[in-house]
Design a protein around this motif. Structure first.
Motif, mmCIF file in Angstrom:
data_model
loop_
_atom_site.group_PDB
_atom_site.id
_atom_site.type_symbol
_atom_site.label_atom_id
_atom_site.label_comp_id
_atom_site.label_asym_id
_atom_site.label_seq_id
_atom_site.Cartn_x
_atom_site.Cartn_y
_atom_site.Cartn_z
ATOM 1 N N PRO A 6 0.810 -1.224 0.000
ATOM 2 C CA PRO A 6 0.000 0.000 0.000
ATOM 3 C C PRO A 6 0.844 1.275 0.000
ATOM 4 O O PRO A 6 0.340 2.346 -0.287
ATOM 5 N N ARG A 7 2.145 1.165 0.278
ATOM 6 C CA ARG A 7 3.017 2.342 0.271
ATOM 7 C C ARG A 7 3.682 2.555 -1.072
ATOM 8 O O ARG A 7 4.382 3.541 -1.268
ATOM 9 N N ARG A 8 3.482 1.638 -1.989
ATOM 10 C CA ARG A 8 4.113 1.746 -3.306
ATOM 11 C C ARG A 8 3.429 2.852 -4.101
ATOM 12 O O ARG A 8 2.211 2.920 -4.176
ATOM 13 N N HIS A 9 4.217 3.696 -4.707
ATOM 14 C CA HIS A 9 3.697 4.847 -5.453
ATOM 15 C C HIS A 9 3.319 4.410 -6.868
ATOM 16 O O HIS A 9 4.141 4.438 -7.779
ATOM 17 N N VAL A 10 2.068 3.987 -7.020
ATOM 18 C CA VAL A 10 1.552 3.537 -8.310
ATOM 19 C C VAL A 10 0.428 4.457 -8.755
ATOM 20 O O VAL A 10 -0.160 5.195 -7.962
ATOM 21 N N ALA A 11 0.131 4.407 -10.034
ATOM 22 C CA ALA A 11 -0.870 5.299 -10.611
ATOM 23 C C ALA A 11 -2.288 4.817 -10.336
ATOM 24 O O ALA A 11 -2.574 3.627 -10.405
ATOM 25 N N ALA A 12 -3.143 5.777 -10.033
ATOM 26 C CA ALA A 12 -4.584 5.530 -9.942
ATOM 27 C C ALA A 12 -5.180 5.996 -11.269
ATOM 28 O O ALA A 12 -5.076 7.170 -11.624
ATOM 29 N N ARG A 13 -5.758 5.060 -11.984
ATOM 30 C CA ARG A 13 -6.342 5.388 -13.275
ATOM 31 C C ARG A 13 -7.833 5.635 -13.132
ATOM 32 O O ARG A 13 -8.438 5.087 -12.236
ATOM 33 N N PRO A 14 -8.425 6.482 -13.931
ATOM 34 C CA PRO A 14 -7.899 7.113 -15.136
ATOM 35 C C PRO A 14 -7.235 8.476 -14.899
ATOM 36 O O PRO A 14 -6.792 9.112 -15.846
ATOM 37 N N CYS A 18 -0.809 9.596 -8.237
ATOM 38 C CA CYS A 18 -0.246 8.593 -7.343
ATOM 39 C C CYS A 18 -1.265 8.198 -6.272
ATOM 40 O O CYS A 18 -1.895 9.062 -5.665
ATOM 41 N N ARG A 19 -1.390 6.908 -6.031
ATOM 42 C CA ARG A 19 -2.310 6.413 -4.999
ATOM 43 C C ARG A 19 -1.853 6.772 -3.589
ATOM 44 O O ARG A 19 -2.663 6.807 -2.674
ATOM 45 N N VAL A 20 -0.567 7.040 -3.397
ATOM 46 C CA VAL A 20 -0.035 7.341 -2.069
ATOM 47 C C VAL A 20 0.010 8.838 -1.799
ATOM 48 O O VAL A 20 -0.512 9.308 -0.797
ATOM 49 N N CYS A 21 0.609 9.602 -2.708
ATOM 50 C CA CYS A 21 0.821 11.037 -2.440
ATOM 51 C C CYS A 21 -0.065 11.959 -3.275
ATOM 52 O O CYS A 21 -0.028 13.169 -3.083
ATOM 53 N N ALA A 22 -0.831 11.419 -4.204
ATOM 54 C CA ALA A 22 -1.772 12.155 -5.053
ATOM 55 C C ALA A 22 -1.098 13.105 -6.042
ATOM 56 O O ALA A 22 -1.773 13.874 -6.712
ATOM 57 N N ALA A 23 0.210 13.027 -6.196
ATOM 58 C CA ALA A 23 0.905 13.847 -7.191
ATOM 59 C C ALA A 23 0.677 13.243 -8.573
ATOM 60 O O ALA A 23 0.359 12.056 -8.697
ATOM 61 N N PRO A 24 0.832 14.047 -9.626
ATOM 62 C CA PRO A 24 0.762 13.462 -10.965
ATOM 63 C C PRO A 24 1.784 12.330 -11.076
ATOM 64 O O PRO A 24 2.927 12.475 -10.654
ATOM 65 N N TRP A 25 1.321 11.195 -11.626
ATOM 66 C CA TRP A 25 2.196 10.039 -11.725
ATOM 67 C C TRP A 25 2.926 10.054 -13.053
ATOM 68 O O TRP A 25 2.326 10.415 -14.062
ATOM 69 N N PRO A 26 4.192 9.710 -13.109
ATOM 70 C CA PRO A 26 5.016 9.212 -12.023
ATOM 71 C C PRO A 26 5.511 10.333 -11.111
ATOM 72 O O PRO A 26 6.119 11.292 -11.566
ATOM 73 N N CYS A 27 5.233 10.182 -9.841
ATOM 74 C CA CYS A 27 5.703 11.124 -8.825
ATOM 75 C C CYS A 27 7.186 10.853 -8.566
ATOM 76 O O CYS A 27 7.747 9.880 -9.072
#
Length: 86
Positions: A6-14, A18-27
């Motif tokens: 759950p700490r891995r910074h992966v993209a939430a689509r669409p 980032c699922r963790v920090c909400a920055a544009p992915w790739p953060c």
């Protein structure tokens, strides 16, 4: 995604945030992790990110009314790979 960290910074689509920090992915943490995954294969990393750029552009076209800026998408997904790691 059972078993995913759950700490891995992966993209939430669409949205491609980032699922963790909400920055544009790739953060930034995702970029560091990707560099670690492809330490000696910049071409492989770039090809992988080009595939994701294509998926992001498709998602964008499906959920937004304005087209994405191709240059910005390229900088966001692929352009950073040409820079030395921080």
């Amino acid at each position: 995604m059972s078993g995913a960290d759950p700490r891995r910074h992966v993209a939430a689509r669409p949205a491609w945030r980032c699922r963790v920090c909400a920055a544009p992915w790739p953060c930034q943490p995702a970029k560091l992790a990707l560099r670690d995954e492809y330490p000696d294969d910049l071409v492989g990393l770039s090809v992988y990110l080009c595939v994701l750029l294509h998926e992001a552009a498709s998602d964008w076209a499906r959920v937004r009314t304005s087209p994405p800026d191709p240059a910005e998408l390229f900088r966001r997904f692929v352009g950073w790979t040409r820079s030395p790691p921080r």
